[in-house]
Scaffold this motif. Structure first.
Motif, PDB file in Angstrom:
ATOM      1  N   UNK A 124      62.422  37.527  -1.414  1.00 35.66           N
ATOM      2  CA  UNK A 124      61.728  36.470  -2.149  1.00 35.66           C
ATOM      3  C   UNK A 124      61.417  35.288  -1.231  1.00 35.66           C
ATOM      4  N   UNK A 125      62.377  34.928  -0.358  1.00 40.72           N
ATOM      5  CA  UNK A 125      62.103  33.836   0.588  1.00 40.72           C
ATOM      6  C   UNK A 125      60.969  34.223   1.531  1.00 40.72           C
ATOM      7  N   UNK A 126      60.965  35.449   2.001  1.00 46.08           N
ATOM      8  CA  UNK A 126      59.896  35.888   2.901  1.00 46.08           C
ATOM      9  C   UNK A 126      58.533  35.853   2.215  1.00 46.08           C
ATOM     10  N   UNK A 127      58.516  36.012   0.909  1.00 45.67           N
ATOM     11  CA  UNK A 127      57.236  35.957   0.183  1.00 45.67           C
ATOM     12  C   UNK A 127      56.623  34.557   0.219  1.00 45.67           C
ATOM     13  N   UNK A 128      57.381  33.573   0.662  1.00 46.05           N
ATOM     14  CA  UNK A 128      56.873  32.199   0.788  1.00 46.05           C
ATOM     15  C   UNK A 128      56.033  32.007   2.051  1.00 46.05           C
ATOM     16  N   UNK A 129      56.159  32.902   3.006  1.00 42.72           N
ATOM     17  CA  UNK A 129      55.505  32.709   4.303  1.00 42.72           C
ATOM     18  C   UNK A 129      53.993  32.481   4.206  1.00 42.72           C
ATOM     19  N   UNK A 130      53.236  33.288   3.448  1.00 42.98           N
ATOM     20  CA  UNK A 130      51.783  33.063   3.408  1.00 42.98           C
ATOM     21  C   UNK A 130      51.377  31.683   2.881  1.00 42.98           C
ATOM     22  N   UNK A 131      52.225  31.054   2.093  1.00 46.09           N
ATOM     23  CA  UNK A 131      51.926  29.708   1.595  1.00 46.09           C
ATOM     24  C   UNK A 131      52.473  28.627   2.514  1.00 46.09           C
ATOM     25  N   UNK A 132      53.611  28.902   3.153  1.00 44.54           N
ATOM     26  CA  UNK A 132      54.236  27.898   4.011  1.00 44.54           C
ATOM     27  C   UNK A 132      53.499  27.738   5.337  1.00 44.54           C
ATOM     28  N   UNK A 133      53.032  28.824   5.921  1.00 43.82           N
ATOM     29  CA  UNK A 133      52.369  28.759   7.231  1.00 43.82           C
ATOM     30  C   UNK A 133      51.193  27.792   7.242  1.00 43.82           C
TER      31      UNK A 133
END
Length: 190
Positions: free
Chosen positions: A128-137
């Motif tokens: 779930x944390x990794x799913x944040x990557x496309x928005x965080x980058x």
């Protein structure tokens, strides 16, 4: 006010009941001691219906769909004070959550402890944390003035998203969180 249709209300109620039943069973018997069939039976639905509501399996019964954490991590960066650094904002965001929070109500603390103590649930939380990557980058790129495909931006996003997994099971998770962010701020000591 949004008027939710009868069918949607029934779906939400079924999902809520599944979540409650699963958590109760996990707390009583341990995560590994409970099957999907037992959860479905205790919720008085079929296994097929359970998977229709939770296609990711029993791990997903403990978590939401991740949308709150994705929105929260982006908001932590975008809505921080002008005087607060990106790293300070991210550390503050994590410190208010799960294994770092010391102000959780008892029922949330039980759930947090179950997650921290269960490898399958920690692994799901990590996804779930990794799913944040496309928005965080893109947010990190915007804040730094670097391109979204710059290795420094990608590295920071990926490392920050590993922080909960790296520190959440430490004897003192909040101190471990602070230590990791110190390394991010100042680098590895010579």
């Amino acid at each position: 006010m949004v008027n939710t249709g009868r069918r949607e209300r029934r779906k939400l109620e079924t999902r809520r009941r599944l979540d409650e039943v699963a958590l109760r069973l996990f707390l009583e018997h341990g995560y590994d001691g409970v099957t999907v069939a037992q959860i479905a039976d205790a919720a008085d639905i079929s296994v097929a219906t359970l998977f229709a509501h939770v296609p990711d399996g029993k791990e997903a019964l403990i978590f939401d769909d991740g949308s709150e954490r994705r929105a929260g991590i982006v908001a932590a960066v975008r809505e921080r004070a002008d005087t607060e650094s990106v790293l300070d904002a991210l550390e503050r965001f994590f410190a208010s959550r799960g294994p770092y929070s010391t102000k959780l109500p008892a029922e949330h603390a039980e759930k947090r402890d179950l997650i921290v103590e269960t490898p399958a649930l920690r692994s799901y939380a990590r996804r779930l944390w990794h799913s944040c990557e496309p928005l965080l980058v893109p947010v990190l790129a915007e804040e730094s003035g670097l391109a979204a495909d710059d290795p420094a931006v990608l590295a920071l996003a990926r490392f920050v998203l590993e922080v909960p997994d790296l520190t959440g099971t430490a004897a003192d998770p909040l101190a471990a969180l602070a230590g990791v962010f110190e390394v991010l701020r100042y680098g590895w000591p010579a």
